[in-house]
Design a protein around this motif. Sequence first.
Motif, short mmCIF file in Angstrom:
data_model
loop_
_atom_site.label_atom_id
_atom_site.label_comp_id
_atom_site.label_asym_id
_atom_site.label_seq_id
_atom_site.Cartn_x
_atom_site.Cartn_y
_atom_site.Cartn_z
N MET A 1 0.84 -1.15 0.00
CA MET A 1 0.00 0.00 0.00
C MET A 1 0.90 1.23 0.00
O MET A 1 1.96 1.19 0.56
CB MET A 1 -0.88 -0.01 1.23
N PRO A 2 0.53 2.30 -0.53
CA PRO A 2 -0.77 2.66 -1.09
C PRO A 2 -0.70 3.09 -2.55
O PRO A 2 0.33 3.52 -3.06
CB PRO A 2 -1.18 3.85 -0.23
N TYR A 3 -1.83 2.92 -3.18
CA TYR A 3 -2.04 3.57 -4.48
C TYR A 3 -2.65 4.93 -4.15
O TYR A 3 -3.45 5.04 -3.21
CB TYR A 3 -2.97 2.75 -5.36
N VAL A 4 -2.25 5.95 -4.87
CA VAL A 4 -2.73 7.29 -4.54
C VAL A 4 -3.66 7.84 -5.61
O VAL A 4 -3.51 7.56 -6.79
CB VAL A 4 -1.57 8.28 -4.31
N LYS A 5 -4.62 8.58 -5.13
CA LYS A 5 -5.52 9.35 -5.99
C LYS A 5 -5.09 10.80 -5.81
O LYS A 5 -4.82 11.24 -4.70
CB LYS A 5 -6.97 9.16 -5.54
N ARG A 6 -4.98 11.52 -6.90
CA ARG A 6 -4.55 12.92 -6.84
C ARG A 6 -5.67 13.84 -7.29
O ARG A 6 -6.48 13.49 -8.14
CB ARG A 6 -3.31 13.13 -7.69
N ASP A 7 -5.67 15.06 -6.73
CA ASP A 7 -6.65 16.06 -7.15
C ASP A 7 -6.12 16.80 -8.37
O ASP A 7 -5.04 16.50 -8.89
CB ASP A 7 -7.00 17.00 -6.00
N ALA A 8 -6.87 17.78 -8.83
CA ALA A 8 -6.52 18.53 -10.04
C ALA A 8 -5.19 19.28 -9.89
O ALA A 8 -4.50 19.53 -10.88
CB ALA A 8 -7.63 19.51 -10.40
N ASP A 9 -4.82 19.60 -8.65
CA ASP A 9 -3.55 20.30 -8.41
C ASP A 9 -2.37 19.35 -8.27
O ASP A 9 -1.24 19.80 -8.10
CB ASP A 9 -3.66 21.15 -7.14
N GLY A 10 -2.62 18.05 -8.30
CA GLY A 10 -1.56 17.07 -8.18
C GLY A 10 -1.27 16.63 -6.75
O GLY A 10 -0.37 15.84 -6.51
N SER A 11 -2.04 17.14 -5.79
CA SER A 11 -1.86 16.73 -4.40
C SER A 11 -2.59 15.42 -4.15
O SER A 11 -3.62 15.14 -4.78
CB SER A 11 -2.45 17.80 -3.46
N ILE A 12 -2.08 14.63 -3.23
CA ILE A 12 -2.74 13.37 -2.88
C ILE A 12 -4.11 13.69 -2.29
O ILE A 12 -4.26 14.53 -1.41
CB ILE A 12 -1.90 12.54 -1.90
N ASP A 13 -5.11 12.98 -2.80
CA ASP A 13 -6.51 13.19 -2.41
C ASP A 13 -7.10 11.93 -1.79
O ASP A 13 -8.21 11.94 -1.28
CB ASP A 13 -7.29 13.59 -3.66
N GLY A 14 -6.35 10.83 -1.83
CA GLY A 14 -6.84 9.59 -1.26
C GLY A 14 -5.79 8.49 -1.36
O GLY A 14 -4.92 8.54 -2.23
N LEU A 15 -5.86 7.52 -0.45
CA LEU A 15 -4.96 6.36 -0.45
C LEU A 15 -5.81 5.11 -0.54
O LEU A 15 -6.80 4.98 0.17
CB LEU A 15 -4.14 6.32 0.85
N LEU A 16 -5.42 4.22 -1.43
CA LEU A 16 -6.16 2.97 -1.61
C LEU A 16 -5.19 1.80 -1.55
O LEU A 16 -4.04 1.93 -1.94
CB LEU A 16 -6.89 2.98 -2.95
N GLU A 17 -5.68 0.67 -1.09
CA GLU A 17 -4.83 -0.52 -0.99
C GLU A 17 -4.61 -1.20 -2.33
O GLU A 17 -3.61 -1.87 -2.53
CB GLU A 17 -5.44 -1.52 -0.01
N GLN A 18 -5.56 -1.04 -3.25
CA GLN A 18 -5.46 -1.72 -4.54
C GLN A 18 -5.53 -0.72 -5.67
O GLN A 18 -6.13 0.34 -5.55
CB GLN A 18 -6.59 -2.74 -4.67
N LEU A 19 -4.94 -1.10 -6.77
CA LEU A 19 -4.99 -0.32 -8.00
C LEU A 19 -6.44 -0.10 -8.41
O LEU A 19 -7.25 -1.03 -8.35
CB LEU A 19 -4.26 -1.08 -9.11
N GLN A 20 -6.77 1.11 -8.78
CA GLN A 20 -8.10 1.45 -9.28
C GLN A 20 -7.90 2.13 -10.63
O GLN A 20 -7.57 3.32 -10.68
CB GLN A 20 -8.82 2.40 -8.31
N GLU A 21 -8.03 1.38 -11.70
CA GLU A 21 -7.77 1.91 -13.04
C GLU A 21 -8.59 3.17 -13.30
O GLU A 21 -9.79 3.20 -13.05
CB GLU A 21 -8.04 0.85 -14.09
N GLY A 22 -7.90 4.19 -13.79
CA GLY A 22 -8.54 5.45 -14.10
C GLY A 22 -8.85 6.30 -12.88
O GLY A 22 -9.42 7.38 -12.99
N TYR A 23 -8.47 5.82 -11.71
CA TYR A 23 -8.80 6.53 -10.48
C TYR A 23 -7.57 6.67 -9.58
O TYR A 23 -7.21 7.76 -9.19
CB TYR A 23 -9.91 5.77 -9.76
#
Length: 85
Positions: A1-23
């Motif tokens: 872990m973790p896979y990260v989701k980023r917001d429009a500014d490139g900052s981390i917006d979420g952490l996930l345990e598994q790959l989420q394609e497109g997310y």
Amino acid sequence: MPYVKRDADGSIDGLLEQLQEGYAEEFLPDDNSEVIEFSEKAKAALAANPTIERIARAWDMTPEQVVERIDKDGFKIDAGSKALN
């Protein structure tokens, strides 16, 4: 872990345990400075949440201890969730 989701500014917006394609496709190690910073902010936000504060009183713990216990026991909470605000 973790896979990260980023917001429009490139900052981390979420952490996930598994790959989420497109997310959340970018993997960063747990000791990455951005991951640590996001995790600390999320834990602080959770500890300040009224629901966590009520749980803390019921469990005779500090809000920070509740967040640590929830995190350690494998429960995942989205600090930005509208349900917590």
